[in-house]
Design a protein around this motif. Structure first.
Motif, PDB file in Angstrom:
ATOM      1  N   THR A  24       0.842  -1.054   0.033  1.00 22.95           N
ATOM      2  CA  THR A  24      -0.146  -0.246   0.044  1.00 22.95           C
ATOM      3  C   THR A  24       0.866   1.258  -0.136  1.00 22.95           C
ATOM      4  OG1 THR A  24      -0.070  -0.096   2.434  1.00 22.95           O
ATOM      5  CG2 THR A  24      -1.745  -1.198   1.201  1.00 22.95           C
ATOM      6  N   ILE A  25       0.308   2.387  -0.387  1.00 22.75           N
ATOM      7  CA  ILE A  25       0.821   3.659  -0.568  1.00 22.75           C
ATOM      8  C   ILE A  25       0.371   4.683   0.410  1.00 22.75           C
ATOM      9  CG2 ILE A  25       1.555   5.450  -2.222  1.00 22.75           C
ATOM     10  CD1 ILE A  25       0.849   3.285  -4.482  1.00 22.75           C
ATOM     11  N   SER A  26       1.293   5.163   1.162  1.00 20.17           N
ATOM     12  CA  SER A  26       0.866   6.147   2.150  1.00 20.17           C
ATOM     13  C   SER A  26       1.151   7.652   1.492  1.00 20.17           C
ATOM     14  CB  SER A  26       1.531   6.426   3.633  1.00 20.17           C
ATOM     15  OG  SER A  26       1.221   5.256   4.290  1.00 20.17           O
ATOM     16  N   THR A  27       0.053   8.525   1.292  1.00 22.94           N
ATOM     17  CA  THR A  27       0.377   9.987   0.991  1.00 22.94           C
ATOM     18  C   THR A  27      -0.006  11.098   1.977  1.00 22.94           C
ATOM     19  OG1 THR A  27      -0.759   9.188  -1.195  1.00 22.94           O
ATOM     20  CG2 THR A  27      -0.565  11.530  -0.937  1.00 22.94           C
ATOM     21  N   ASN A  28       1.152  11.660   2.000  1.00 25.52           N
ATOM     22  CA  ASN A  28       1.167  12.826   3.118  1.00 25.52           C
ATOM     23  C   ASN A  28       1.277  14.175   2.402  1.00 25.52           C
ATOM     24  OD1 ASN A  28       1.312  11.130   5.521  1.00 25.52           O
ATOM     25  ND2 ASN A  28       3.359  10.750   4.549  1.00 25.52           N
ATOM     26  N   PRO A  29       0.030  14.907   2.305  1.00 24.17           N
ATOM     27  CA  PRO A  29       0.019  16.154   1.692  1.00 24.17           C
ATOM     28  C   PRO A  29       0.548  17.057   2.582  1.00 24.17           C
ATOM     29  CG  PRO A  29      -2.294  15.082   1.671  1.00 24.17           C
ATOM     30  CD  PRO A  29      -1.371  14.316   2.328  1.00 24.17           C
TER      31      PRO A  29
END
Length: 247
Positions: free
Chosen positions: A114-119
Motif C-alpha cells: 500500500t502507499i501512504s500519501t502525506n499532503p
C-alpha cells in the motif's frame, strides 16, 4: 450714563464672553473629534492594508503547498499504477493458467503493498490559526477549505485506512503463508525485493487468492481515479489563487 455702571451693558459683555468661550470650547471638541475620527480612519486603512498583505502571503504559501502536493500525488499515482500493473499481470497469469515466469517474482513481491500519501498542509494550518476569513473571496475560501479539509481527509482516512486494513488483516497474512521472499540486484546494482509462491500450481486454483488480488485491484483503480480527480481540482484551485493574486 457710564457703561460700567449700566447693569444691562455689563450683562451683555458677560454673555458675549461666555458665548465666545462656548464657541472656543465647541471648536476644541470638534477638532478633537475630527482628530479621533481621522486617526481611526487612518488606522483602519492601515489595518486593511496589513490584512491584505497577510492575505497575499497566505495565498502564496497555500499555492506553494498545492504545487508540492501535485508532485506528491503524481508520484503516488505513478507508483499505484505500477502496482496495479503487477496485480493485473498476476490475474492474467492465473486466469489463463499460464506457466510460471520469473517476471512474476517482482509482481508477487509488491502486489499487496500500500502507499501512504502525506499532503503538505502547513500553509492551511497557519491560515486557520490566523482565521480563515482572512481570505476575502468567498468562493476561493470555500474551495480552499474543501480541498484541505474534505479531499485530503478522504485521501488519508478512507482510502488508506481501507487498503491498510485489507493488507494487515487479509493480504499480508495470506502472503506470508504462501510465498517466500528473497532479494536480488538489478542492472544498476540496486537491491530489489522479490517473492515466489511455494506452490504455483495450487495457486492457479486458489479462489481465495484470486479474490484477494481482485479486491486490491478494485481499490487501486478507485485510488487512481481519486488521485487524478484531486490533481485536476488542485490545478483548478491554483488557477483561482493566481487570479486572486493578480486582482
Amino acid at each position: 450714563m457710564n457703561d460700567q455702571a449700566n447693569p444691562r451693558t455689563q450683562f451683555n459683555k458677560t454673555s458675549y464672553r461666555a458665548f465666545r468661550y462656548l464657541l472656543y470650547a465647541l471648536g476644541e471638541i470638534v477638532l478633537i473629534v475630527v482628530g479621533i475620527l481621522l486617526a481611526l480612519y487612518l488606522d483602519n486603512i492601515n489595518s486593511e492594508k496589513q490584512a491584505r498583505e497577510t492575505e497575499i502571503e497566505m495565498l502564496e504559501e497555500l499555492r506553494s503547498n498545492l504545487v508540492s502536493n501535485i508532485d506528491i500525488l503524481n508520484r503516488t499515482l505513478r507508483t499505484e499504477s505500477e502496482y496495479l500493473h503487477y496485480n493485473e499481470m498476476i490475474l492474467d497469469y492465473l486466469d489463463d493458467r499460464k506457466p510460471y515466469d520469473e517476471t512474476l517474482d517482482r509482481a508477487f513481491a509488491v502486489y499487496f503493498w500500500t502507499i501512504s500519501t502525506n499532503p503538505v498542509t502547513g500553509g492551511y494550518e497557519f491560515l486557520k490559526s490566523k482565521g480563515i476569513d482572512l481570505i476575502t473571496n468567498d468562493s476561493l475560501r470555500n474551495e480552499i477549505s474543501f480541498i484541505f479539509e474534505n479531499e485530503f481527509s478522504i485521501l488519508k482516512n478512507e482510502n488508506e485506512v481501507w487498503s491498510n486494513n485489507l493488507q494487515q488483516n487479509i493480504s499480508y497474512p495470506y502472503h506470508v503463508k504462501h510465498f517466500r521472499r528473497y532479494y536480488a540486484t538489478d542492472e544498476n546494482n540496486n537491491e530489489i525485493e522479490l517473492a515466489r509462491p511455494f506452490d504455483y500450481q495450487s495457486l492457479l486454483d486458489d479462489n481465495e487468492f484470486k479474490s484477494i488480488n481482485t479486491e486490491i485491484i478494485s481499490n487501486r483503480k478507485w485510488n487512481i481515479n481519486s488521485l487524478e480527480v484531486l490533481i485536476r481540482e488542485i490545478e483548478h484551485l491554483i488557477v483561482q489563487i493566481d487570479a486572486e493574486l493578480e486582482r
